[in-house]
Design a protein around this motif. Structure first.
Motif, PDB file in Angstrom:
ATOM      1  N   THR A  32      -3.351  26.211 -11.018  1.00  0.00           N
ATOM      2  CA  THR A  32      -3.831  24.764 -10.913  1.00  0.00           C
ATOM      3  C   THR A  32      -3.073  24.406 -10.828  1.00  0.00           C
ATOM      4  O   THR A  32      -3.245  23.352  -9.619  1.00  0.00           O
ATOM      5  N   SER A  33      -1.366  24.219 -10.743  1.00  0.00           N
ATOM      6  CA  SER A  33      -0.896  24.205  -9.703  1.00  0.00           C
ATOM      7  C   SER A  33      -0.556  23.824  -8.610  1.00  0.00           C
ATOM      8  O   SER A  33       0.186  22.781  -7.659  1.00  0.00           O
ATOM      9  N   THR A  34      -0.274  25.137  -8.329  1.00  0.00           N
ATOM     10  CA  THR A  34      -1.004  24.853  -6.886  1.00  0.00           C
ATOM     11  C   THR A  34      -2.009  23.852  -6.096  1.00  0.00           C
ATOM     12  O   THR A  34      -1.575  23.528  -4.272  1.00  0.00           O
ATOM     13  N   ILE A  35      -2.625  23.598  -6.078  1.00  0.00           N
ATOM     14  CA  ILE A  35      -3.552  22.417  -6.016  1.00  0.00           C
ATOM     15  C   ILE A  35      -2.745  21.356  -5.751  1.00  0.00           C
ATOM     16  O   ILE A  35      -3.028  21.056  -4.980  1.00  0.00           O
ATOM     17  N   PHE A  36      -2.144  20.647  -6.866  1.00  0.00           N
ATOM     18  CA  PHE A  36      -1.631  19.850  -6.898  1.00  0.00           C
ATOM     19  C   PHE A  36      -0.807  19.847  -5.889  1.00  0.00           C
ATOM     20  O   PHE A  36       0.121  19.089  -5.438  1.00  0.00           O
ATOM     21  N   TRP A  37       0.166  20.625  -5.796  1.00  0.00           N
ATOM     22  CA  TRP A  37       0.889  20.832  -4.817  1.00  0.00           C
ATOM     23  C   TRP A  37       1.167  20.957  -3.976  1.00  0.00           C
ATOM     24  O   TRP A  37       1.308  20.173  -2.478  1.00  0.00           O
ATOM     25  N   GLY A  38      -0.773  21.398  -3.295  1.00  0.00           N
ATOM     26  CA  GLY A  38      -0.432  21.163  -1.704  1.00  0.00           C
ATOM     27  C   GLY A  38      -1.209  19.957  -1.987  1.00  0.00           C
ATOM     28  O   GLY A  38      -0.985  19.243  -0.211  1.00  0.00           O
ATOM     29  N   LEU A  39      -1.416  19.416  -2.528  1.00  0.00           N
ATOM     30  CA  LEU A  39      -1.877  17.886  -2.309  1.00  0.00           C
ATOM     31  C   LEU A  39      -0.834  16.620  -2.056  1.00  0.00           C
ATOM     32  O   LEU A  39      -0.674  15.994  -1.325  1.00  0.00           O
ATOM     33  N   HIS A  40       0.191  17.011  -3.013  1.00  0.00           N
ATOM     34  CA  HIS A  40       1.575  16.988  -2.509  1.00  0.00           C
ATOM     35  C   HIS A  40       2.358  16.648  -1.757  1.00  0.00           C
ATOM     36  O   HIS A  40       2.325  15.566  -1.140  1.00  0.00           O
ATOM     37  N   VAL A  41       2.110  18.040  -0.768  1.00  0.00           N
ATOM     38  CA  VAL A  41       2.874  18.059   0.577  1.00  0.00           C
ATOM     39  C   VAL A  41       1.716  17.510   1.274  1.00  0.00           C
ATOM     40  O   VAL A  41       2.567  16.894   2.366  1.00  0.00           O
ATOM     41  N   LYS A  89       0.829  -0.712  -0.283  1.00  0.00           N
ATOM     42  CA  LYS A  89       0.016  -0.186  -0.246  1.00  0.00           C
ATOM     43  C   LYS A  89       0.783   0.786   0.098  1.00  0.00           C
ATOM     44  O   LYS A  89       0.400   1.747  -0.677  1.00  0.00           O
ATOM     45  N   ASP A  90       1.778   1.506   0.779  1.00  0.00           N
ATOM     46  CA  ASP A  90       3.183   2.200   0.803  1.00  0.00           C
ATOM     47  C   ASP A  90       3.597   2.123  -0.690  1.00  0.00           C
ATOM     48  O   ASP A  90       3.619   3.429  -0.773  1.00  0.00           O
ATOM     49  N   LEU A  91       3.596   1.388  -0.914  1.00  0.00           N
ATOM     50  CA  LEU A  91       4.366   1.714  -2.213  1.00  0.00           C
ATOM     51  C   LEU A  91       3.556   2.266  -3.832  1.00  0.00           C
ATOM     52  O   LEU A  91       4.406   3.300  -4.292  1.00  0.00           O
ATOM     53  N   ALA A  92       2.496   1.462  -4.004  1.00  0.00           N
ATOM     54  CA  ALA A  92       0.937   2.496  -4.339  1.00  0.00           C
ATOM     55  C   ALA A  92       1.464   3.944  -3.796  1.00  0.00           C
ATOM     56  O   ALA A  92       1.704   4.484  -4.756  1.00  0.00           O
ATOM     57  N   LEU A  93       0.959   4.209  -2.749  1.00  0.00           N
ATOM     58  CA  LEU A  93       0.688   5.834  -2.386  1.00  0.00           C
ATOM     59  C   LEU A  93       2.410   6.983  -3.192  1.00  0.00           C
ATOM     60  O   LEU A  93       2.577   7.254  -3.608  1.00  0.00           O
ATOM     61  N   MET A  94       3.392   6.092  -3.024  1.00  0.00           N
ATOM     62  CA  MET A  94       4.348   6.626  -3.139  1.00  0.00           C
ATOM     63  C   MET A  94       4.399   6.783  -4.786  1.00  0.00           C
ATOM     64  O   MET A  94       5.136   7.436  -5.557  1.00  0.00           O
ATOM     65  N   CYS A  95       4.075   5.470  -5.771  1.00  0.00           N
ATOM     66  CA  CYS A  95       4.197   5.936  -7.227  1.00  0.00           C
ATOM     67  C   CYS A  95       2.687   6.950  -6.985  1.00  0.00           C
ATOM     68  O   CYS A  95       3.455   7.552  -8.356  1.00  0.00           O
ATOM     69  N   PHE A  96       1.726   6.849  -7.032  1.00  0.00           N
ATOM     70  CA  PHE A  96       0.652   8.245  -6.771  1.00  0.00           C
ATOM     71  C   PHE A  96       1.179   9.567  -6.359  1.00  0.00           C
ATOM     72  O   PHE A  96       0.778  10.553  -7.011  1.00  0.00           O
ATOM     73  N   ILE A  97       1.802   9.476  -5.691  1.00  0.00           N
ATOM     74  CA  ILE A  97       2.899  11.403  -5.239  1.00  0.00           C
ATOM     75  C   ILE A  97       3.502  10.565  -6.181  1.00  0.00           C
ATOM     76  O   ILE A  97       3.499  12.317  -6.969  1.00  0.00           O
ATOM     77  N   GLY A  98       4.434  10.057  -7.195  1.00  0.00           N
ATOM     78  CA  GLY A  98       4.810  10.115  -7.936  1.00  0.00           C
ATOM     79  C   GLY A  98       3.731  10.620  -9.173  1.00  0.00           C
ATOM     80  O   GLY A  98       5.056  12.061 -10.422  1.00  0.00           O
ATOM     81  N   VAL A  99       2.880  10.580  -9.505  1.00  0.00           N
ATOM     82  CA  VAL A  99       1.787  10.817 -10.838  1.00  0.00           C
ATOM     83  C   VAL A  99       1.855  12.355 -10.028  1.00  0.00           C
ATOM     84  O   VAL A  99       1.176  13.026 -10.776  1.00  0.00           O
ATOM     85  N   ILE A 100       0.955  12.756  -8.422  1.00  0.00           N
ATOM     86  CA  ILE A 100       0.600  13.671  -8.221  1.00  0.00           C
ATOM     87  C   ILE A 100       2.076  14.740  -8.747  1.00  0.00           C
ATOM     88  O   ILE A 100       1.819  16.069  -9.392  1.00  0.00           O
ATOM     89  N   LEU A 101       3.014  14.481  -8.617  1.00  0.00           N
ATOM     90  CA  LEU A 101       4.096  15.296  -8.499  1.00  0.00           C
ATOM     91  C   LEU A 101       4.448  16.033 -10.360  1.00  0.00           C
ATOM     92  O   LEU A 101       4.687  17.101 -10.551  1.00  0.00           O
ATOM     93  N   PHE A 102       4.532  15.010 -10.882  1.00  0.00           N
ATOM     94  CA  PHE A 102       4.065  15.073 -12.255  1.00  0.00           C
ATOM     95  C   PHE A 102       3.962  15.802 -12.835  1.00  0.00           C
ATOM     96  O   PHE A 102       3.380  16.840 -13.890  1.00  0.00           O
TER      97      PHE A 102
END
Length: 305
Positions: free
Chosen positions: A164-173, A74-87
């Protein structure tokens, strides 16, 4: 390491991130945004990878488990998802930088700071401190002034993308804080998210952009600066610094990247702000200070008052 030394390290990270806005802006004259994003994150991945592997081995030795059981699936999947958000956050910001000034991009990106508690309320039902609403009002007013909106209150195209990018930056944080706290493996998280971002951007670059050796040669120093310094080294400095200083200090110092972006834009690109823009910058910085500092000061006052 003393607290002062740690804060200085964080200030260096903020300076690197702020100056990178200039690199991101200028690099678009010679290379496509997808190609630039892919190569910078891949270089950042290579920089962090040795540290991440060391962290992984240390964690494995502590748990005495097989390598792939160090963190859960689950944590590995979340790390990958965070990569998608970062992109997503990075590429929207990158396209926005093409259509706005470095100064605007730096200050508008800083709106992720008040965005974090707002998203926390929406996603995790965590009620923010009352000062957040004042900060959001100041941020919106500052955005209006710095962006030079017209009579219809319409932001420029590039400014709208940055916002718009700040929404994803906030989610990333938010997600990084959640996963890093649960796994205690920030460098591993960094390496995985950088790799995922690089791969996604590479797929889009192959499909959408012209890729030639000449283009990459022309953009080499831009890619090297943004990849090695901004993605790789600055993130590592952030991790090291935050282990020796208070969270409020770290957030405040790192938010100074917006100021460094404005300084870099003025020194390198000759950008200047009119008086309305300066007032807007001051309002946005005041919003950051409100979110990061005032709640802490009020808690101390109630405790000792």
């Amino acid at each position: 390491m003393s607290r002062i030394q740690a804060n200085l390290i964080l200030l260096v990270a903020a300076a690197i991130w702020g100056s990178t806005f200039v690199v991101q802006h200028v690099s678009m004259d010679v290379i496509g945004p997808m190609s630039f994003t892919s190569t910078r994150f891949f270089l950042g991945f290579l920089v962090v990878l040795p540290l991440a592997l060391r962290e992984w081995k240390k964690k494995k030795a502590e748990k005495k488990e097989k390598p792939f059981l160090v963190v859960t699936g689950k944590d590995l999947a979340l790390m990958c998802f965070i990569g998608v958000i970062l992109f997503t956050a990075t590429i929207i910001q990158q396209y926005g930088i093409i259509h706005t000034s470095v100064t605007n991009a730096g200050f508008l990106t800083a709106l992720y700071v008040p965005m974090v508690p707002l998203l926390g309320l929406i996603i995790f039902r965590k009620r923010p401190h009352w000062i957040i609403w004042v900060a959001i009002s100041c941020s919106f007013a500052g955005t209006t002034l710095i962006s030079g909106v017209d009579a219809n209150l319409q932001l420029g195209y590039g400014d709208a993308l940055i916002l718009t990018s700040t929404i994803f930056w906030g989610l990333h944080v938010l997600l990084v804080g959640l996963v890093a706290a649960r796994t205690a493996m920030p460098l591993t998280l960094a390496a995985i998210q950088f790799f995922i971002s690089a791969i996604i951007a590479a797929v889009f670059a192959i499909a959408m952009e012209t890729l030639t050796l000449e283009i990459f040669k022309a953009a080499f120093w831009f890619i090297a600066y943004a990849g090695v310094l901004s993605v790789g080294i600055a993130f590592t400095l952030q991790v090291v610094g935050q282990t020796h200083t208070q969270p409020a200090d770290a957030a405040l110092i790192l938010s100074m990247e917006t100021v460094f972006a404005a300084i870099a834009g003025a020194l390198i690109l000759g950008e200047r702000l009119e008086i309305n823009g300066m007032i807007g910058c001051a309002l946005i910085l005041s919003a950051i200070l409100m979110v990061e500092v005032l709640p802490m000061l009020l808690r101390k006052r109630r405790r000792f008052g």
